[in-house]
Design an enzyme around this catalytic site. Structure first.
Site, mmCIF file in Angstrom:
data_model
loop_
_atom_site.group_PDB
_atom_site.id
_atom_site.type_symbol
_atom_site.label_atom_id
_atom_site.label_comp_id
_atom_site.label_asym_id
_atom_site.label_seq_id
_atom_site.Cartn_x
_atom_site.Cartn_y
_atom_site.Cartn_z
ATOM 1 N N ARG A 27 -55.862 -43.730 35.246
ATOM 2 C CA ARG A 27 -55.581 -44.900 36.072
ATOM 3 C C ARG A 27 -54.402 -45.710 35.528
ATOM 4 O O ARG A 27 -53.882 -46.578 36.219
ATOM 5 C CB ARG A 27 -56.820 -45.802 36.130
ATOM 6 C CG ARG A 27 -58.000 -45.144 36.803
ATOM 7 C CD ARG A 27 -59.275 -45.899 36.516
ATOM 8 N NE ARG A 27 -59.318 -47.186 37.150
ATOM 9 C CZ ARG A 27 -59.812 -47.444 38.350
ATOM 10 N NH1 ARG A 27 -60.297 -46.456 39.063
ATOM 11 N NH2 ARG A 27 -59.825 -48.650 38.844
ATOM 12 N N GLU A 466 -40.423 -41.071 39.543
ATOM 13 C CA GLU A 466 -41.582 -41.614 38.832
ATOM 14 C C GLU A 466 -42.016 -40.744 37.663
ATOM 15 O O GLU A 466 -42.488 -41.268 36.662
ATOM 16 C CB GLU A 466 -42.752 -41.923 39.769
ATOM 17 C CG GLU A 466 -43.410 -40.738 40.399
ATOM 18 C CD GLU A 466 -44.524 -41.125 41.354
ATOM 19 O OE1 GLU A 466 -45.155 -42.164 41.164
ATOM 20 O OE2 GLU A 466 -44.775 -40.364 42.297
ATOM 21 N N LYS A 576 -52.723 -45.433 38.491
ATOM 22 C CA LYS A 576 -53.148 -44.559 39.588
ATOM 23 C C LYS A 576 -53.645 -45.371 40.774
ATOM 24 O O LYS A 576 -53.342 -45.079 41.919
ATOM 25 C CB LYS A 576 -54.258 -43.624 39.083
ATOM 26 C CG LYS A 576 -54.788 -42.654 40.129
ATOM 27 C CD LYS A 576 -53.775 -41.573 40.425
ATOM 28 C CE LYS A 576 -54.211 -40.610 41.506
ATOM 29 N NZ LYS A 576 -53.056 -39.912 42.078
HETATM 30 C C1 F6R Z 1 -46.810 -42.059 43.943
HETATM 31 C C2 F6R Z 1 -48.132 -42.624 44.135
HETATM 32 C C3 F6R Z 1 -48.233 -43.996 44.676
HETATM 33 C C4 F6R Z 1 -49.437 -44.115 45.616
HETATM 34 C C5 F6R Z 1 -49.621 -45.571 46.026
HETATM 35 C C6 F6R Z 1 -50.778 -45.748 46.997
HETATM 36 O O1 F6R Z 1 -46.888 -40.765 43.437
HETATM 37 O O2 F6R Z 1 -49.124 -42.003 43.820
HETATM 38 O O3 F6R Z 1 -47.053 -44.389 45.305
HETATM 39 O O4 F6R Z 1 -49.233 -43.291 46.726
HETATM 40 O O5 F6R Z 1 -49.851 -46.357 44.884
HETATM 41 O O6 F6R Z 1 -51.988 -45.401 46.418
HETATM 42 P P1 F6R Z 1 -53.246 -45.079 47.321
HETATM 43 O O7 F6R Z 1 -52.923 -43.858 48.100
HETATM 44 O O8 F6R Z 1 -54.367 -44.878 46.360
HETATM 45 O O9 F6R Z 1 -53.445 -46.263 48.213
#
Ligand code: F6R
Length: 581
Positions: A27, A466, A576
């Site tokens: 995370r 990233e 995460k």
């Molecule tokens: C990039 C990535 C982030 C997530 C974003 C949304 O690789 O993982 O840009 O896509 O933080 O997170 P969720 O999908 O959990 O709402």
């Protein structure tokens, strides 16, 4: 972001807590800590950096004989990452760990200081501990209820008190669940941390207080006992093992063919299981980061299907003055289902009586629970911070929804071939390594494309920056001449995404323009070209094409990051699950 694990039962908790912290590492965090309790003694050990530092420190200490403990990974919000700011925090008889952000911490701290409380850390968490301690006379439940009423913002708390043998947990806006084991109980922000011990869990709703004893538990809201359903997680502890891969990112990319196949099997002959977007006059898609970029693919598809579509990043949508249209469907895309801005956007839509459809991975997450409709992408646990498999499955669901709007035989034929195409593409590891060799020393990389190819460019560029820390940007190919082209120098790498039939030729012309200014092109398309560097994927139905291109860009990002020796699964500064605004 921050992760919580707590244990109460017959075992010694330290092993369980440390294992749990390791499962929460993904995370994102910068320090960690643990508190164990025996009678009225609470032992706290904290350290900055990796969990292994904490483990080392613990191994050198004489630990108390405890059967209750709480532990935490901290992702700094109030105060720099150091040992003092790391959790747990203890004030008087109260020790606690916290996820979330207390927005009125400054004001509360001032009031408490005026009452003589001395603070050691810069955190908002110590303020919560002080507030509960202030209200605690002999009834901790009441003190927690009273203190949390004064908190503005988000919190998930696991709390210990010197005076009793219980573990308390309460949440608002930050996730927290209760794990029900065999005569043992857990609290955690992520089921993955306890799957080794139990799959049975209870979701704590907003402001519910869980009081856990060695052999029983009770959940209360405003002092009243609540009846709660015990749910069974479909996830496996196995999802948190590398299975021989060096990194979760690669493992998760490699899972894509099987997971894509699973969703295809589920929906290809049962498309009625998916909602019909045609019922709505207006579709509004919302997400953050990659989830938003997946949404951009959806926007392109639904516009081609003849629907009116708008798209926003959640952090903008929540503050926009939206003119609501009754016949609108808001589609929320989120892997975790706990992204603070996406939750706020969902609640805003619901407050305005708008139907919401969640495309989520984590069952039981806030977005999955509160949305009007939900579709689970069934990716299993995604451990690498940079999303790969979840993004692909989000796009697959968006694409299936588009097929439902305008069914077509050719789509179904190509859909069935997708897993095999993906497998073949992902098997070419050497090819991606060779291409990565040409990129990894760069300082700037650009991705260009138009329409759906621009949406693909955005995701390709985000993935690269990233995990590899190379500065990278994506542009609508037509925009280059309006400014950005001045950044193109001799040797600048420019990926040209050219799969869209309508704009292919235009983007190729733009690629030629940057070549004339010295750029090195990487052509990414579905037809052979004369470019020296090219990634060619099989040509499939336009609604499926991005599902073959993006995995190749994920592989490039992975191998570039690997060549640069980056911390691929946990890139610096990233978390995460972004559970704070
Ligand atoms: C990039 C990535 C982030 C997530 C974003 C949304 O690789 O993982 O840009 O896509 O933080 O997170 P969720 O999908 O959990 O709402």
């Amino acid at each position: 972001m921050c992760g919580i694990i707590g244990y109460i039962g017959k075992k010694y908790p330290q092993e369980i807590l440390l294992e749990g912290l390791k499962k929460l590492e993904y995370r994102g965090y910068d320090s960690a800590g643990i508190a164990l309790k025996e009678k009225n003694h609470i032992q706290i050990i904290k350290s900055v950096g990796k969990i292994s530092n904490l483990e080392d420190k613990i191994s050198k200490e004489k630990l108390i004989e405890s059967h209750i403990g709480i532990a935490h990974t901290r992702w700094a919000t109030h105060g720099i990452p150091n040992e003092t700011n790391a959790h747990p925090h203890k004030v008087g008889k109260i020790t606690l760990v916290h996820n979330g952000i207390i927005e009125n911490a400054k004001e509360l701290k001032k009031e408490l200081e005026e009452k003589g409380v001395h603070f050691y850390s810069e955190t908002d968490t110590e303020v919560i501990a002080a507030l509960i301690n202030l209200y605690y006379e002999n009834n901790l439940e009441e003190a927690i209820e009273k203190a949390t009423k004064e908190l503005k913002g988000s919190y998930a708390l696991a709390i210990l008190c010197e005076d009793d043998e219980k573990l308390y947990a309460i949440r608002k806006e930050s996730p927290l669940i209760l794990g029900i084991g065999d005569n043992e109980f857990f609290v955690t922000s992520d089921i993955g941390a306890i799957l080794k011990y139990t799959k049975d869990y209870i979701l704590l709703e907003e402001k519910e207080l869980a009081i856990l004893d060695k052999d029983s538990y009770v959940i209360k809201k405003n002092g009243k006992e609540q009846k709660k359903e015990i749910l069974v997680s479909t996830l496996n502890d196995e999802d948190s093992t590398l299975h021989g891969y060096e990194h979760y990112m690669l493992k998760e990319i490699m899972e894509e063919p099987v997971l894509v196949d699973h969703l295809i099997q589920k929906y290809q002959d049962n498309i009625e299981l998916l909602p019909d977007l045609k019922k709505y006059k207006h579709i509004h898609i919302i997400g953050c980061g990659s989830a938003y970029y997946a949404g951009m693919i959806g926007k392109n598809l639904y516009e081609e299907d003849g629907l009116k579509v708008e798209i926003d990043v959640a952090s903008e949508y929540r503050y926009r003055n939206i003119i609501y249209d009754e016949d609108t469907l808001v589609i929320l895309i989120s892997q975790s289902g706990e992204t603070a801005d996406t939750i706020a956007a969902m609640r805003k839509a619901i407050e305005n009586h708008i139907d919401t459809l969640a495309i989520v991975n984590v069952e039981g997450s806030t977005i999955a629970r509160e949305s009007t409709y939900k579709i689970l992408i069934e990716a299993g646990r995604e451990v690498a911070v940079a999303t790969t498999k979840a993004y692909i499955l989000q796009v697959l669901i968006l694409s299936l929804l588009s097929y439902k709007i305008n069914p077509d035989k050719e789509y179904l034929e190509d859909l069935k071939k997708l897993p095999q195409h993906l497998k073949v593409l992902l098997d070419k590891e050497e090819f991606y390594q060779e291409l990565a060799e040409k990129i990894y020393k760069e300082e700037d990389v650009f991705f260009i494309g138009r329409r759906i190819d621009y949406a693909i460019s955005l995701e390709g560029s985000l993935k690269l920056k990233e995990v590899s820390y190379i500065h990278s940007d994506a542009y609508q190919a037509g925009e280059l001449k309006h400014g950005t082209i001045s950044l193109v120098n001799k040797g600048t790498i420019v990926f040209g995404i050219v799969s869209d039939e309508v704009t292919k030729e235009k983007t190729i012309s733009n690629l030629e323009e940057v070549i004339s200014r010295g750029a090195i092109p990487i052509y990414v398309g579905n037809e052979e070209s004369n470019y020296e560097n090219q990634i060619i994927v099989p040509k499939v139905h336009p609604k499926l094409q991005s599902l073959l291109i993006v995995p190749t860009l994920q592989m490039i990002a992975y191998y570039v990051a690997k060549k640069r020796g980056c911390n691929i699964d946990k890139p610096k500064n990233l978390a995460k699950s972004v559970t704070v605004e």
